[in-house]
Design a protein around this motif. Structure first.
Motif, PDB file in Angstrom:
ATOM      1  N   ALA A 119       0.841  -1.196   0.000  1.00  0.00           N
ATOM      2  CA  ALA A 119       0.000   0.000   0.000  1.00  0.00           C
ATOM      3  C   ALA A 119       0.878   1.248   0.000  1.00  0.00           C
ATOM      4  O   ALA A 119       2.039   1.200   0.394  1.00  0.00           O
ATOM      5  N   VAL A 120       0.298   2.352  -0.433  1.00  0.00           N
ATOM      6  CA  VAL A 120       1.011   3.628  -0.470  1.00  0.00           C
ATOM      7  C   VAL A 120       0.334   4.599   0.492  1.00  0.00           C
ATOM      8  O   VAL A 120      -0.881   4.773   0.449  1.00  0.00           O
ATOM      9  N   PHE A 121       1.136   5.177   1.362  1.00  0.00           N
ATOM     10  CA  PHE A 121       0.631   6.143   2.333  1.00  0.00           C
ATOM     11  C   PHE A 121       1.250   7.509   2.050  1.00  0.00           C
ATOM     12  O   PHE A 121       2.371   7.595   1.546  1.00  0.00           O
ATOM     13  N   LEU A 127      -0.583  11.132  -7.291  1.00  0.00           N
ATOM     14  CA  LEU A 127       0.258  11.381  -6.114  1.00  0.00           C
ATOM     15  C   LEU A 127       1.721  11.521  -6.519  1.00  0.00           C
ATOM     16  O   LEU A 127       2.432  12.411  -6.043  1.00  0.00           O
ATOM     17  N   GLU A 128       2.177  10.648  -7.421  1.00  0.00           N
ATOM     18  CA  GLU A 128       3.577  10.709  -7.853  1.00  0.00           C
ATOM     19  C   GLU A 128       3.869  12.017  -8.576  1.00  0.00           C
ATOM     20  O   GLU A 128       4.945  12.602  -8.412  1.00  0.00           O
ATOM     21  N   ASP A 129       2.901  12.485  -9.367  1.00  0.00           N
ATOM     22  CA  ASP A 129       3.072  13.778 -10.044  1.00  0.00           C
ATOM     23  C   ASP A 129       3.176  14.900  -9.010  1.00  0.00           C
ATOM     24  O   ASP A 129       4.014  15.806  -9.142  1.00  0.00           O
ATOM     25  N   ALA A 130       2.337  14.843  -7.983  1.00  0.00           N
ATOM     26  CA  ALA A 130       2.367  15.868  -6.936  1.00  0.00           C
ATOM     27  C   ALA A 130       3.702  15.830  -6.190  1.00  0.00           C
ATOM     28  O   ALA A 130       4.301  16.868  -5.908  1.00  0.00           O
ATOM     29  N   LEU A 131       4.156  14.618  -5.908  1.00  0.00           N
ATOM     30  CA  LEU A 131       5.442  14.439  -5.218  1.00  0.00           C
ATOM     31  C   LEU A 131       6.569  15.091  -6.015  1.00  0.00           C
ATOM     32  O   LEU A 131       7.398  15.831  -5.460  1.00  0.00           O
ATOM     33  N   ASP A 132       6.588  14.830  -7.318  1.00  0.00           N
ATOM     34  CA  ASP A 132       7.631  15.392  -8.181  1.00  0.00           C
ATOM     35  C   ASP A 132       7.540  16.908  -8.247  1.00  0.00           C
ATOM     36  O   ASP A 132       8.555  17.589  -8.422  1.00  0.00           O
ATOM     37  N   GLY A 133       6.319  17.453  -8.134  1.00  0.00           N
ATOM     38  CA  GLY A 133       6.128  18.880  -8.344  1.00  0.00           C
ATOM     39  C   GLY A 133       6.248  19.751  -7.117  1.00  0.00           C
ATOM     40  O   GLY A 133       6.281  20.975  -7.231  1.00  0.00           O
ATOM     41  N   GLN A 170      -3.300  12.461   8.490  1.00  0.00           N
ATOM     42  CA  GLN A 170      -2.636  11.589   9.467  1.00  0.00           C
ATOM     43  C   GLN A 170      -1.726  10.563   8.791  1.00  0.00           C
ATOM     44  O   GLN A 170      -0.824  10.005   9.424  1.00  0.00           O
ATOM     45  N   GLY A 171      -1.963  10.316   7.509  1.00  0.00           N
ATOM     46  CA  GLY A 171      -1.102   9.380   6.787  1.00  0.00           C
ATOM     47  C   GLY A 171      -1.281   7.924   7.175  1.00  0.00           C
ATOM     48  O   GLY A 171      -0.353   7.125   7.015  1.00  0.00           O
ATOM     49  N   ASN A 172      -2.456   7.586   7.644  1.00  0.00           N
ATOM     50  CA  ASN A 172      -2.694   6.200   8.063  1.00  0.00           C
ATOM     51  C   ASN A 172      -3.651   5.440   7.149  1.00  0.00           C
ATOM     52  O   ASN A 172      -3.832   4.244   7.326  1.00  0.00           O
ATOM     53  N   THR A 173      -4.252   6.144   6.221  1.00  0.00           N
ATOM     54  CA  THR A 173      -5.204   5.525   5.287  1.00  0.00           C
ATOM     55  C   THR A 173      -4.539   5.429   3.919  1.00  0.00           C
ATOM     56  O   THR A 173      -4.090   6.437   3.382  1.00  0.00           O
ATOM     57  N   PRO A 174      -4.420   4.231   3.372  1.00  0.00           N
ATOM     58  CA  PRO A 174      -3.735   4.084   2.085  1.00  0.00           C
ATOM     59  C   PRO A 174      -4.377   4.931   0.983  1.00  0.00           C
ATOM     60  O   PRO A 174      -5.588   5.134   0.965  1.00  0.00           O
ATOM     61  N   VAL A 175      -3.542   5.401   0.081  1.00  0.00           N
ATOM     62  CA  VAL A 175      -4.019   6.153  -1.077  1.00  0.00           C
ATOM     63  C   VAL A 175      -4.683   5.168  -2.042  1.00  0.00           C
ATOM     64  O   VAL A 175      -4.132   4.098  -2.323  1.00  0.00           O
ATOM     65  N   ALA A 176      -5.871   5.525  -2.528  1.00  0.00           N
ATOM     66  CA  ALA A 176      -6.572   4.662  -3.477  1.00  0.00           C
ATOM     67  C   ALA A 176      -5.692   4.419  -4.704  1.00  0.00           C
ATOM     68  O   ALA A 176      -5.039   5.339  -5.212  1.00  0.00           O
ATOM     69  N   GLU A 177      -5.693   3.172  -5.144  1.00  0.00           N
ATOM     70  CA  GLU A 177      -4.870   2.741  -6.279  1.00  0.00           C
ATOM     71  C   GLU A 177      -4.958   3.713  -7.462  1.00  0.00           C
ATOM     72  O   GLU A 177      -3.955   4.086  -8.064  1.00  0.00           O
ATOM     73  N   GLU A 178      -6.199   4.132  -7.767  1.00  0.00           N
ATOM     74  CA  GLU A 178      -6.384   4.960  -8.964  1.00  0.00           C
ATOM     75  C   GLU A 178      -5.845   6.376  -8.798  1.00  0.00           C
ATOM     76  O   GLU A 178      -5.802   7.138  -9.762  1.00  0.00           O
TER      77      GLU A 178
END
Ligand code: F3S
Length: 81
Positions: A1-3, A54-60, A41-49
């Motif tokens: 899972a991704v948090f 999320l990765e785009d946001a992380l990069d930006g 809180q970062g305890n609920t996994p990010v929905a697959e879709e």
């Protein structure tokens, strides 16, 4: 899972993460970003879709305030550093 969660101590309210991942991040009254999934809180996994957005946001994010890990954060953005 991704948090994920946002470190609001370093977020400068630039507004790019909510544009890249509108289902993952929103902004509080001060414009600081938070993870919608569980009020940052970062305890609920990010929905697959939404992981790609999320990765785009992380990069930006200009301040590296978006934290991503394979385990929960328990509300502590530095938990996995
Ligand atoms: Fe803040 Fe980075 Fe988003 S600075 S508003 S967490 S892109």
């Amino acid at each position: 899972a991704v948090f994920t969660m946002v470190d609001q101590e370093t977020c400068i309210a630039c507004g790019s993460c909510g544009a890249a991942a509108p289902d993952v991040f929103d902004y509080d009254d001060e414009g600081l970003a938070f993870y919608i999934g569980d009020d940052n809180q970062g305890n609920t996994p990010v929905a697959e879709e939404h992981v790609e957005d999320l990765e785009d946001a992380l990069d930006g994010c200009p301040t590296d305030s978006i934290k991503v890990a394979e385990e929960a954060f328990d509300g502590d953005p530095a938990k996995h550093e």
